[in-house]
Design a protein around this motif. Structure first.
Motif, PDB file in Angstrom:
ATOM      1  N   UNK A  38       0.832  -1.209   0.000  1.00  0.00           N
ATOM      2  CA  UNK A  38       0.000   0.000   0.000  1.00  0.00           C
ATOM      3  C   UNK A  38       0.863   1.254   0.000  1.00  0.00           C
ATOM      4  N   UNK A  39       1.949   1.222   0.762  1.00  0.00           N
ATOM      5  CA  UNK A  39       2.857   2.368   0.805  1.00  0.00           C
ATOM      6  C   UNK A  39       3.494   2.601  -0.564  1.00  0.00           C
ATOM      7  N   UNK A  42       0.919   4.123  -2.922  1.00  0.00           N
ATOM      8  CA  UNK A  42       0.692   5.513  -2.546  1.00  0.00           C
ATOM      9  C   UNK A  42       1.868   6.393  -2.974  1.00  0.00           C
ATOM     10  N   UNK A  43       3.080   5.935  -2.723  1.00  0.00           N
ATOM     11  CA  UNK A  43       4.265   6.696  -3.104  1.00  0.00           C
ATOM     12  C   UNK A  43       4.353   6.928  -4.601  1.00  0.00           C
ATOM     13  N   UNK A  44       4.066   5.880  -5.390  1.00  0.00           N
ATOM     14  CA  UNK A  44       4.113   6.007  -6.849  1.00  0.00           C
ATOM     15  C   UNK A  44       3.064   6.972  -7.377  1.00  0.00           C
ATOM     16  N   UNK A  79      -2.009   5.062   9.335  1.00  0.00           N
ATOM     17  CA  UNK A  79      -1.944   6.524   9.287  1.00  0.00           C
ATOM     18  C   UNK A  79      -0.523   6.981   9.615  1.00  0.00           C
ATOM     19  N   UNK A  80       0.083   6.376  10.628  1.00  0.00           N
ATOM     20  CA  UNK A  80       1.441   6.723  11.045  1.00  0.00           C
ATOM     21  C   UNK A  80       2.434   6.494   9.899  1.00  0.00           C
ATOM     22  N   UNK A  81       2.316   5.344   9.225  1.00  0.00           N
ATOM     23  CA  UNK A  81       3.239   5.009   8.141  1.00  0.00           C
ATOM     24  C   UNK A  81       3.052   5.911   6.929  1.00  0.00           C
ATOM     25  N   UNK A 152      -7.494  11.257   0.224  1.00  0.00           N
ATOM     26  CA  UNK A 152      -8.941  11.350   0.441  1.00  0.00           C
ATOM     27  C   UNK A 152      -9.736  10.404  -0.451  1.00  0.00           C
ATOM     28  N   UNK A 153      -9.427  10.416  -1.741  1.00  0.00           N
ATOM     29  CA  UNK A 153     -10.299   9.737  -2.694  1.00  0.00           C
ATOM     30  C   UNK A 153      -9.820   8.368  -3.139  1.00  0.00           C
ATOM     31  N   UNK A 154      -8.518   8.113  -3.076  1.00  0.00           N
ATOM     32  CA  UNK A 154      -8.018   6.803  -3.488  1.00  0.00           C
ATOM     33  C   UNK A 154      -7.697   5.911  -2.296  1.00  0.00           C
ATOM     34  N   UNK A 155      -7.117   6.496  -1.254  1.00  0.00           N
ATOM     35  CA  UNK A 155      -6.813   5.727  -0.040  1.00  0.00           C
ATOM     36  C   UNK A 155      -7.975   5.767   0.948  1.00  0.00           C
TER      37      UNK A 155
END
Length: 199
Positions: A38-39, A42-44, A79-81, A152-155
């Motif tokens: 997931x990280x 999100x990063x990409x 959330x922390x990560x 907001x919209x993807x995660x």
């Protein structure tokens, strides 16, 4: 950087977090296995550079291990990560002037999936065109606006969670989201125009 799967009896991130705080590497490995994919996604979505994102994720986990004695109980490890990775990307990108991002390739564009009746009706080929247009519009946003849209919209984090992750007040989250949506308006209009042409 990939950690091999090992049978671990703990499956809850809270259990892994507790192990990590006690200095047990199984805690770090478990958290990595639970959240690394997931990280990475999100990063990409923020910076289209796989090696750079992998480095940032690795640094987040190195920091976790390095500072594990001072880690506090976390209400939400995800959330922390995400917050840690956001800050790492922001700081490292600023250093390396990586804000000139490449356009998303076809694989990256598919992550911005639009599941709608319109895209179904116009077929897979036209759906890909729409996805690319939306992804292209998102890719052109300033980083902070892109972050807000992604979270907001993807995660699907709440506005309150996004506020904590980005280290800004709630009003600023709403403002960034409003500006981002405004910037995407021309792309959305163009996108709708294509849909109506082919319906």
């Amino acid at each position: 950087m990939k950690i091999q799967e090992n049978p671990i009896f703990f499956q809850n991130w809270d259990d892994f977090w507790l192990l990590l705080r006690k200095g047990d590497r199984k805690g770090l490995e478990g958290i990595y296995r639970l959240f690394s994919h997931e990280l990475f996604k999100y990063g990409l979505a923020l910076v289209n550079d796989e090696a750079f994102i992998q480095d940032c994720i690795q640094e987040v986990f190195i920091d976790l291990w390095k500072y594990h004695p001072s880690l506090q109980r976390a209400d939400n490890v995800k959330v922390y990560l995400f917050k840690s990775l956001s800050h790492k990307i922001y700081r490292e990108s600023k250093k390396k002037a990586k804000w000139k991002m490449e356009a998303l390739d076809d694989l990256g564009a598919t992550s911005y999936s639009i599941e709608s009746m319109e895209s179904t009706l116009i077929g897979i080929q036209r759906e890909q065109v729409i996805q690319r247009k939306l992804a292209n519009g998102i890719d052109k946003l300033p980083l902070r606006q892109k972050q807000v849209i992604q979270l907001l919209f993807f995660e699907q984090f709440s506005y309150e969670e996004v506020s904590k992750m980005m280290g800004i007040n709630l009003r600023s989250v709403y403002t960034l989201a409003w500006k981002a949506i405004g910037s995407l308006k021309k792309h959305v209009i163009s996108l709708l125009g294509i849909v109506f042409i082919f319906l």
